[in-house]
Motif scaffolding. Structure first.
Motif, PDB file in Angstrom:
ATOM      1  N   ILE A   1       0.861  -1.184   0.000  1.00  0.00           N
ATOM      2  CA  ILE A   1       0.000   0.000   0.000  1.00  0.00           C
ATOM      3  C   ILE A   1       0.901   1.239   0.000  1.00  0.00           C
ATOM      4  O   ILE A   1       0.664   2.200  -0.727  1.00  0.00           O
ATOM      5  N   ILE A   2       1.956   1.192   0.805  1.00  0.00           N
ATOM      6  CA  ILE A   2       2.897   2.316   0.860  1.00  0.00           C
ATOM      7  C   ILE A   2       3.586   2.510  -0.492  1.00  0.00           C
ATOM      8  O   ILE A   2       3.877   3.631  -0.892  1.00  0.00           O
TER       9      ILE A   2
ATOM     10  N   GLN B   1      -1.995   7.470   3.989  1.00  0.00           N
ATOM     11  CA  GLN B   1      -2.281   7.488   5.432  1.00  0.00           C
ATOM     12  C   GLN B   1      -3.636   6.854   5.719  1.00  0.00           C
ATOM     13  O   GLN B   1      -3.759   5.961   6.560  1.00  0.00           O
ATOM     14  N   ARG B   2      -4.656   7.306   5.012  1.00  0.00           N
ATOM     15  CA  ARG B   2      -6.002   6.774   5.239  1.00  0.00           C
ATOM     16  C   ARG B   2      -6.082   5.300   4.844  1.00  0.00           C
ATOM     17  O   ARG B   2      -6.731   4.503   5.523  1.00  0.00           O
ATOM     18  N   TYR B   3      -5.436   4.936   3.742  1.00  0.00           N
ATOM     19  CA  TYR B   3      -5.463   3.541   3.296  1.00  0.00           C
ATOM     20  C   TYR B   3      -4.916   2.619   4.393  1.00  0.00           C
ATOM     21  O   TYR B   3      -5.469   1.550   4.668  1.00  0.00           O
ATOM     22  N   ILE B   4      -3.796   3.021   4.981  1.00  0.00           N
ATOM     23  CA  ILE B   4      -3.133   2.172   5.980  1.00  0.00           C
ATOM     24  C   ILE B   4      -3.983   2.058   7.241  1.00  0.00           C
ATOM     25  O   ILE B   4      -4.176   0.966   7.781  1.00  0.00           O
ATOM     26  N   TYR B   5      -4.505   3.180   7.689  1.00  0.00           N
ATOM     27  CA  TYR B   5      -5.324   3.150   8.904  1.00  0.00           C
ATOM     28  C   TYR B   5      -6.573   2.292   8.688  1.00  0.00           C
ATOM     29  O   TYR B   5      -6.896   1.420   9.497  1.00  0.00           O
ATOM     30  N   GLU B   6      -7.273   2.538   7.592  1.00  0.00           N
ATOM     31  CA  GLU B   6      -8.515   1.796   7.351  1.00  0.00           C
ATOM     32  C   GLU B   6      -8.247   0.306   7.142  1.00  0.00           C
ATOM     33  O   GLU B   6      -9.012  -0.542   7.602  1.00  0.00           O
ATOM     34  N   THR B   7      -7.160  -0.011   6.466  1.00  0.00           N
ATOM     35  CA  THR B   7      -6.827  -1.425   6.274  1.00  0.00           C
ATOM     36  C   THR B   7      -6.496  -2.091   7.608  1.00  0.00           C
ATOM     37  O   THR B   7      -6.863  -3.251   7.841  1.00  0.00           O
ATOM     38  N   ALA B   8      -5.834  -1.373   8.505  1.00  0.00           N
ATOM     39  CA  ALA B   8      -5.528  -1.935   9.833  1.00  0.00           C
ATOM     40  C   ALA B   8      -6.821  -2.246  10.592  1.00  0.00           C
ATOM     41  O   ALA B   8      -6.961  -3.326  11.188  1.00  0.00           O
ATOM     42  N   VAL B   9      -7.766  -1.314  10.539  1.00  0.00           N
ATOM     43  CA  VAL B   9      -9.051  -1.518  11.216  1.00  0.00           C
ATOM     44  C   VAL B   9      -9.800  -2.693  10.585  1.00  0.00           C
ATOM     45  O   VAL B   9     -10.360  -3.550  11.280  1.00  0.00           O
ATOM     46  N   GLN B  10      -9.804  -2.713   9.252  1.00  0.00           N
ATOM     47  CA  GLN B  10     -10.496  -3.804   8.544  1.00  0.00           C
ATOM     48  C   GLN B  10      -9.835  -5.152   8.831  1.00  0.00           C
ATOM     49  O   GLN B  10     -10.511  -6.175   8.954  1.00  0.00           O
ATOM     50  N   TYR B  11      -8.515  -5.147   8.963  1.00  0.00           N
ATOM     51  CA  TYR B  11      -7.788  -6.401   9.224  1.00  0.00           C
ATOM     52  C   TYR B  11      -8.128  -6.951  10.606  1.00  0.00           C
ATOM     53  O   TYR B  11      -8.259  -8.162  10.792  1.00  0.00           O
ATOM     54  N   LEU B  12      -8.293  -6.044  11.563  1.00  0.00           N
ATOM     55  CA  LEU B  12      -8.688  -6.487  12.903  1.00  0.00           C
ATOM     56  C   LEU B  12     -10.089  -7.094  12.865  1.00  0.00           C
ATOM     57  O   LEU B  12     -10.404  -8.022  13.603  1.00  0.00           O
TER      58      LEU B  12
END
Length: 293
Positions: free
Chosen positions: A101-102, A170-181
């Motif tokens: 993603i980065i 930034q938003r992609y990483i945060y949202e993906t982290a939440v979705q992954y949890l």
DNA sequence: TACCAGGATGCTA
DNA sequence: TAGCATCATGGT
């Protein structure tokens, strides 16, 4: 993986660290075009249980190389001769999700800097001692951040003031982290899926599109037939296949590269790389290396 | 200054 | 569904 000095590599994966030394010849230079030897600084048990799979050491690369050289494609044969030593690392899927993603719209040094910064901010500091030539050395590093750590830091924890130049990612990483949890699955479960299903699962995360999904499948989930089409691969497909074929055919008008669509590139891939299935991703790495040389 | 980088998303026709 | 503008930031 980080090349600490020529021929000395530090490899980080999850909680693990490995020092790898590349054998040098009598001139103290890595042998060009000759088989190379590597020394792994770990126990035999750890090597067999983890690093053997990580470095994809049980795959018969020689037969893949042979098939490519015999394919009759001189461009592939050339890239293969030079870069056939490349191996597809079996890395952690979560780490690949965030890393790729980065990677979008960034140059490789910038990608490395962002990942290192993210590890320093949300990873856990570790240290290990490595003994080499009778000298002990302490190596410090940071683990790759967990989804929990990134999600807990919130969206603001990834902004420009955090020292991370993530930009719109930034938003992609945060949202993906939440979705992954919420709906992340175990690595083994993803690897057991068929290619289409695994890709569909990855595409459901914010910031993961076709190209990034294929990178994750190739470098994290063992799908060595995955063929990521990025800007460099598009350049190759256009220059080495579209233009040459069209020119040789002599009937069609050669379109400028910006006129080719994603479907055109997928067609060129199917036509010219289908023969390397189920190892197209390995061939992709040879030509990628040749292109960025 | 202008353009590009291992693209993805959301809007419009 | 395809085509397009837009999204931050660093480097050349």
């Amino acid at each position: 993986m980080y090349e600490r000095e020529p021929g000395v590599f530090d490899v980080y994966s999850g909680e693990r660290y490995l020092r790898v030394i590349e054998e040098c010849n009598e001139d103290n230079a890595v042998s060009e075009g000759r088989p190379r030897k590597y020394t792994f600084f770990c126990s035999g048990t750890e090597f067999d249980l983890y690093w053997r799979r990580y470095f994809d050491l049980d795959r018969d690369y020689a037969s893949i190389v042979h098939g490519a050289v015999e394919s009759g494609d001189t461009y592939i044969a050339g890239a293969c001769r030079k870069y056939s030593g490349i191996r597809i690392l079996h890395q952690d899927i979560w780490e690949m999700m965030i890393s790729f993603i980065i990677s979008q719209q960034k140059q490789i040094p910038s990608i490395r800097k962002c990942i290192e910064g993210l590890c320093e901010r949300y990873g856990t500091e570790k240290s290990t001692s490595v003994e080499r030539n009778g000298i002990k050395e302490t190596v410090k590093w940071y683990t790759f951040p967990t989804a929990e750590a990134i999600a807990a830091g919130g969206l603001a924890g990834l902004d420009g003031q955090s020292g991370l130049s993530l930009g719109y990612r930034q938003r992609y990483i945060y949202e993906t982290a939440v979705q992954y949890l919420d709906r992340g699955i175990a690595n083994d479960a993803l690897e057991a899926m068929a290619y289409d299903g695994a890709k569909k699962y990855l595409l459901s995360f914010t910031g993961i599109g076709e190209k990034v999904a294929n990178c994750i499948l190739l470098f994290g989930a063992g799908f060595v037939d995955a063929f990521p089409i990025d800007t460099h691969i598009k350049d190759i497909l256009y220059r080495e296949y579209y233009v040459k074929y069209t020119a040789n055919n002599g009937k069609e008008t050669i379109l400028p590269q910006e006129k080719l669509t994603q479907a055109d590139y997928e067609g060129l891939t199917k036509e010219n790389f289908g023969r390397y299935s189920p190892n197209r991703g390995i061939v992709q790495q040879w030509i990628f290396a040749a292109e960025i040389e």
